[in-house]
Motif scaffolding. Structure first.
Motif, mmCIF file in Angstrom:
data_model
loop_
_atom_site.group_PDB
_atom_site.id
_atom_site.type_symbol
_atom_site.label_atom_id
_atom_site.label_comp_id
_atom_site.label_asym_id
_atom_site.label_seq_id
_atom_site.Cartn_x
_atom_site.Cartn_y
_atom_site.Cartn_z
ATOM 1 N N PHE A 162 12.544 4.297 -5.646
ATOM 2 C CA PHE A 162 13.687 4.761 -4.850
ATOM 3 C C PHE A 162 13.230 5.609 -3.678
ATOM 4 O O PHE A 162 13.672 5.460 -2.552
ATOM 5 N N ILE A 163 12.319 6.543 -3.984
ATOM 6 C CA ILE A 163 11.839 7.418 -2.916
ATOM 7 C C ILE A 163 11.051 6.620 -1.887
ATOM 8 O O ILE A 163 11.257 6.739 -0.677
ATOM 9 N N THR A 164 10.142 5.767 -2.391
ATOM 10 C CA THR A 164 9.295 4.985 -1.499
ATOM 11 C C THR A 164 10.111 4.149 -0.533
ATOM 12 O O THR A 164 9.898 4.183 0.672
ATOM 13 N N PHE A 165 11.047 3.375 -1.067
ATOM 14 C CA PHE A 165 11.767 2.444 -0.211
ATOM 15 C C PHE A 165 12.651 3.154 0.799
ATOM 16 O O PHE A 165 12.783 2.724 1.933
ATOM 17 N N THR A 166 13.287 4.275 0.370
ATOM 18 C CA THR A 166 14.103 5.019 1.319
ATOM 19 C C THR A 166 13.252 5.497 2.484
ATOM 20 O O THR A 166 13.592 5.303 3.649
ATOM 21 N N LEU A 167 12.093 6.112 2.157
ATOM 22 C CA LEU A 167 11.246 6.652 3.214
ATOM 23 C C LEU A 167 10.639 5.534 4.060
ATOM 24 O O LEU A 167 10.476 5.685 5.267
ATOM 25 N N PHE A 168 10.291 4.407 3.453
ATOM 26 C CA PHE A 168 9.682 3.311 4.195
ATOM 27 C C PHE A 168 10.682 2.657 5.136
ATOM 28 O O PHE A 168 10.428 2.464 6.320
ATOM 29 N N GLU A 169 11.837 2.293 4.589
ATOM 30 C CA GLU A 169 12.830 1.592 5.411
ATOM 31 C C GLU A 169 13.359 2.484 6.532
ATOM 32 O O GLU A 169 13.791 1.983 7.568
ATOM 33 N N ALA A 170 13.336 3.805 6.308
ATOM 34 C CA ALA A 170 13.820 4.718 7.355
ATOM 35 C C ALA A 170 13.088 4.450 8.663
ATOM 36 O O ALA A 170 13.678 4.540 9.741
ATOM 37 N N ALA A 171 11.786 4.118 8.573
ATOM 38 C CA ALA A 171 11.018 3.860 9.797
ATOM 39 C C ALA A 171 11.589 2.648 10.537
ATOM 40 O O ALA A 171 11.704 2.659 11.764
ATOM 41 N N TYR A 172 11.940 1.604 9.803
ATOM 42 C CA TYR A 172 12.478 0.405 10.435
ATOM 43 C C TYR A 172 13.895 0.633 10.949
ATOM 44 O O TYR A 172 14.252 0.212 12.041
ATOM 45 N N LEU A 201 8.543 -6.405 -4.219
ATOM 46 C CA LEU A 201 7.163 -5.929 -4.217
ATOM 47 C C LEU A 201 6.910 -4.793 -5.202
ATOM 48 O O LEU A 201 5.758 -4.395 -5.394
ATOM 49 N N VAL A 202 7.973 -4.266 -5.831
ATOM 50 C CA VAL A 202 7.732 -3.244 -6.850
ATOM 51 C C VAL A 202 6.930 -3.844 -7.998
ATOM 52 O O VAL A 202 6.508 -3.142 -8.908
ATOM 53 N N TYR A 203 6.722 -5.126 -7.938
ATOM 54 C CA TYR A 203 5.884 -5.847 -8.900
ATOM 55 C C TYR A 203 4.553 -5.130 -9.098
ATOM 56 O O TYR A 203 4.037 -5.049 -10.208
ATOM 57 N N ILE A 204 4.025 -4.571 -7.995
ATOM 58 C CA ILE A 204 2.674 -4.003 -8.058
ATOM 59 C C ILE A 204 2.619 -2.742 -8.917
ATOM 60 O O ILE A 204 1.563 -2.355 -9.395
ATOM 61 N N ILE A 205 3.743 -2.085 -9.102
ATOM 62 C CA ILE A 205 3.730 -0.927 -9.993
ATOM 63 C C ILE A 205 4.494 -1.213 -11.278
ATOM 64 O O ILE A 205 4.800 -0.310 -12.046
ATOM 65 N N GLY A 206 4.803 -2.486 -11.483
ATOM 66 C CA GLY A 206 5.392 -2.885 -12.759
ATOM 67 C C GLY A 206 6.838 -2.498 -12.966
ATOM 68 O O GLY A 206 7.339 -2.547 -14.087
ATOM 69 N N ALA A 207 7.529 -2.121 -11.894
ATOM 70 C CA ALA A 207 8.937 -1.752 -12.076
ATOM 71 C C ALA A 207 9.748 -2.978 -12.474
ATOM 72 O O ALA A 207 9.453 -4.090 -12.060
ATOM 73 N N LYS A 208 10.809 -2.755 -13.270
ATOM 74 C CA LYS A 208 11.537 -3.888 -13.820
ATOM 75 C C LYS A 208 12.677 -4.324 -12.904
ATOM 76 O O LYS A 208 13.822 -3.952 -13.093
ATOM 77 N N MET A 255 0.832 -1.201 0.000
ATOM 78 C CA MET A 255 0.000 0.000 0.000
ATOM 79 C C MET A 255 0.871 1.258 0.000
ATOM 80 O O MET A 255 0.550 2.246 -0.660
ATOM 81 N N VAL A 256 1.974 1.212 0.749
ATOM 82 C CA VAL A 256 2.878 2.368 0.774
ATOM 83 C C VAL A 256 3.422 2.633 -0.631
ATOM 84 O O VAL A 256 3.491 3.773 -1.086
ATOM 85 N N ILE A 257 3.781 1.547 -1.333
ATOM 86 C CA ILE A 257 4.291 1.694 -2.704
ATOM 87 C C ILE A 257 3.223 2.351 -3.576
ATOM 88 O O ILE A 257 3.502 3.285 -4.336
ATOM 89 N N LEU A 258 1.973 1.865 -3.459
ATOM 90 C CA LEU A 258 0.895 2.439 -4.261
ATOM 91 C C LEU A 258 0.669 3.900 -3.911
ATOM 92 O O LEU A 258 0.456 4.735 -4.793
#
Lengths: 245, 242, 221
Positions: free
Chosen positions: C95-105, C165-172, C71-74
């Motif tokens: 790139f932006i999503t994962f940086t911001l998401f992982e920062a929480a962990y 999981l970038v699968y959901i937005i079709g990233a290669k 959902m975060v990716i979407l």
């Protein structure tokens, strides 16, 4: 922001059917809960067994358990689901394989439940192992000294305390199961994430479905938290430092 | 040099210091003693602002510690402090421990700082250990390095918070010897300690604290000879048993 | 059972798989570096930032940890173009999503690490006249990192798995490359198995190295 909100959309009928978008959301919630809960039960049962086996001093018991954990821990959940959905049916004997691919009811659901269940079981196994190993060595000795067999010692002495100790990480894992259930969208389970994407396309709206689905996920997380808190309270051991509050 | 006036401190609703007033003049050595929980460590940490206080004033060499406009790091760079648990930085070598504040806070050059550090290390008898790490030294050695680290900043006064309480008995003297020498050279010192032998040797005054208040504040001979308060008498009789 | 499999597709697929792997690997590295830096700042905000800043940081961390990564990716894929006004590709958004998401962990890990450094160390730094940032930078953070290094690396291994999981937005990425190749050569089974093996080998080796590292660190103590 130039976005025109349309919350009434949820009471509108979908393009190609009689149900409303709200029905889609509720159905999505139902599938999410179904997948997550089934996977959780599978994971709890298998994970406890594997985790306990990992603490065994006998290689013949601990080695397969180690393999189990490493296998399910080092492959992403999405890849594991694809393996279950696309690859495993091909490995089955021909008749079973045909049945699974064509006639099996709710095959997406079962695949997701089993896939997510086994993935999570490896993580629960690690937590159970940590819980058992955090108990003082003397507990095992005390159990054996009373005449318990090893199995009885695990059952009556070690596991009851170990499970209480690991309630906090287990709570996290339970919440993770709900979050991970989202991956089931990729094999066609009609859960919340799937519904979010589908409604975006069908209704032509982007934000409303996302917001509702996000809120529903938060509600699930909150519910899990509360349930585990109740369990923790009910099973608390008076005077034990780790649990007492 | 150090002026403490009517200082009171609370942790939430619990009062840990009550109307403490005293002073330390230039060149004086003042020992602060008392039972645990008496607030002596808290008081000395208030002097260089490591602990905030809600009432009263503390002035160090004319600078008010409690004033929000005071540049605390600057003040602290002129006041040396030695801790009960030494608090050397474990990830730095002895030399780096001695030079880092000189370079980063006082702006000295690396060479200047290393020179000074080595000289002080020699003074406390540990020159050979310059390249070692704190984990490789004994407690007594670490504490002597800690004293050298504080002295490297050329402080106008030194604060000691129970410097020997965490040491094994056989190492206490090597640290006390360094402190005695420092006192004899005229350093202004405020020392929280149980070591009455040290107090008798070099202290000018002794302060006795109990339950957050200063109960007695007398010249050394008066304190040891005829303590005025009952609590001080009781404390002394227990301490001086060994 | 394995009779109808044809693994010759694998050599043919290697160039595509390699490109996908490069994306997954780069995404992991960028998100790790950015995530650790941002995570450390979040941890400091929660520990020393004052009530307002701490509340903001805590809300951010809790929000990221309560919602599925998918959902975060979407969300980011949807919202970033809105904010910047220009459309953004799936890869960039990742790139932006994962940086911001992982920062929480990473921030939770760093928070534990910072708290594991004793208060006395902070006092010693201050007593020498160091400022807050000097004390953090020279005394606390170096020790916190050393203490938490194995946990940080384990989180990075999880991050590498999450990139699928970038699968959901079709990233290669690696998985998508395997899927596309599988479809093109009509050999989906072999390609999925191949992808699984690659992930397994990488993650297993890295966690083995982390375990070795953990043993070395505890000896030094």
């Amino acid at each position: 922001m130039n976005y025109h909100w349309n919350w009434g959309i949820f009471l509108q009928q979908v393009q190609a059917g009689e149900e409303t978008y709200l029905d889609w959301m509720i159905s999505g919630l139902g599938w999410t809960v179904a997948v997550a809960m089934s996977a959780w039960v599978i994971a709890l049962v298998l994970g406890s067994i594997v985790g306990t086996l990992r603490t065994s001093p006998r290689r013949i018991l601990s080695a397969p358990a180690n393999v189990w954990v490493e296998l399910f821990r080092n492959i992403p959940i999405l890849v594991q689901l694809f393996l279950w959905f696309f690859v495993v049916p091909e490995l089955l004997p021909r008749d079973l394989s045909m049945w699974v691919k064509q006639d099996m009811p709710a095959k997406e659901f079962f695949t997701a439940a089993i896939g997510l269940g086994l993935f999570t079981s490896a993580r629960i196994a690690e937590q159970v192992r940590a819980g058992i190993q955090s108990l003082p060595r003397g507990q095992m000795n005390a159990g054996l000294a009373m005449g318990f067999t090893l199995t009885q010692t695990y059952r009556y002495v070690l596991l009851p305390m170990a499970f209480r100790i690991i309630i906090p990480p287990l709570t996290s894992e339970f919440m993770n199961t709900f979050k991970n259930s989202a991956v089931a969208f990729a094999i066609g389970v009609l859960e919340l994430t799937f519904q979010a994407k589908q409604m975006q396309e069908d209704a032509g709206l982007e934000f409303e479905p996302m917001i509702v689905v996000t809120v529903l996920y938060l509600v699930c997380a909150f519910a899990v938290n509360r349930v585990m808190a109740v369990i923790e309270k009910r099973t608390r051991v008076p005077g034990y430092i780790a649990g007492a509050k | 040099m150090i002026d403490i006036k009517d200082v009171s401190k609370w942790y939430g609703s619990f009062q840990v210091l009550t109307d403490c007033s005293t002073h330390v003049s230039k060149g004086e050595v003042v020992v602060v003693c008392g039972p645990s929980g008496s607030g002596k460590s808290t008081l000395i940490k208030c002097v260089n602002g490591l602990e905030p206080f809600q009432k009263g004033t503390i002035t160090v060499n004319g600078t008010s510690v409690g004033d929000p406009k005071t540049d605390l790091p600057k003040l602290r760079s002129h006041v040396g402090m030695v801790f009960q648990h030494f608090e050397l930085f474990p990830h730095m070598s002895i030399t780096e421990n001695l030079t880092i504040a000189q370079v980063k806070v006082l702006g000295r050059s690396k060479d200047e700082a290393a020179d000074k550090g080595l000289k002080l290390l020699d003074r406390v008898g540990l020159k050979a250990h310059a390249h070692k790490f704190p984990g490789q030294l004994s407690g007594g050695q670490q504490q002597r390095v800690a004293i050298a680290r504080a002295l490297a900043m050329d402080p106008i006064c030194m604060l000691f918070d129970e410097p020997t309480s965490a040491l094994d008995p056989e190492m206490i003297n090597e640290v006390l010897d360094v402190m005695v020498e420092l006192a004899r050279e005229g350093m202004t010192m405020m020392v929280v300690t149980h070591e009455m032998g040290f107090a008798r040797k070099v202290a000018n005054r002794v302060i006795f604290m109990d339950r957050g208040a200063i109960v007695e504040d007398a010249r050394k001979d008066d304190f040891f000879g005829s303590p005025r308060s009952e609590r001080a008498q009781a404390f002394l009789s227990k301490i001086l048993q060994h | 059972m394995f009779g109808s499999f044809d693994f010759s597709v694998i050599p043919a697929s290697l160039p595509f798989i390699w490109e996908g792997f490069l994306f997954s690997g780069t995404l992991t590295l960028v998100a790790m570096l950015g995530g650790v830096v941002l995570g450390t700042l979040l941890a400091l905000a929660r520990l020393n930032g004052g009530p307002a800043l701490a509340a903001v940081a805590t809300t951010y961390v809790n929000a990221m940890r309560s919602i599925p990564l998918l959902m975060v990716i979407l969300w980011f894929f949807l919202v970033i173009p809105f904010i910047t006004g220009t459309p953004m590709g799936a890869e960039r958004s990742a790139f932006i999503t994962f940086t911001l998401f992982e920062a929480a962990y990473y921030s939770e890990i760093m928070r534990a690490g910072i708290q594991s450094v004793s208060r006395g160390q902070v006092n010693a730094g201050y007593a020498l006249g160091m400022s807050y940032w000097q004390t953090m930078g020279h005394v606390v953070l170096p020790q916190a990192f050393r203490n938490m290094l194995p946990v940080l690396l384990t989180q990075t291994i999880i991050l590498f798995q999450d990139t699928s999981l970038v699968y959901i937005i079709g990233a290669k990425d690696l998985l998508k490359a395997a899927e596309i190749t599988g479809k093109n050569y009509n050999r989906p089974v072999e390609m999925y198995v191949f992808a699984a093996i690659i992930y397994f080998v990488i993650c297993f080796s890295l966690s083995f190295l982390v375990k070795r590292l953990q043993k070395r660190i505890s000896i030094v103590r």
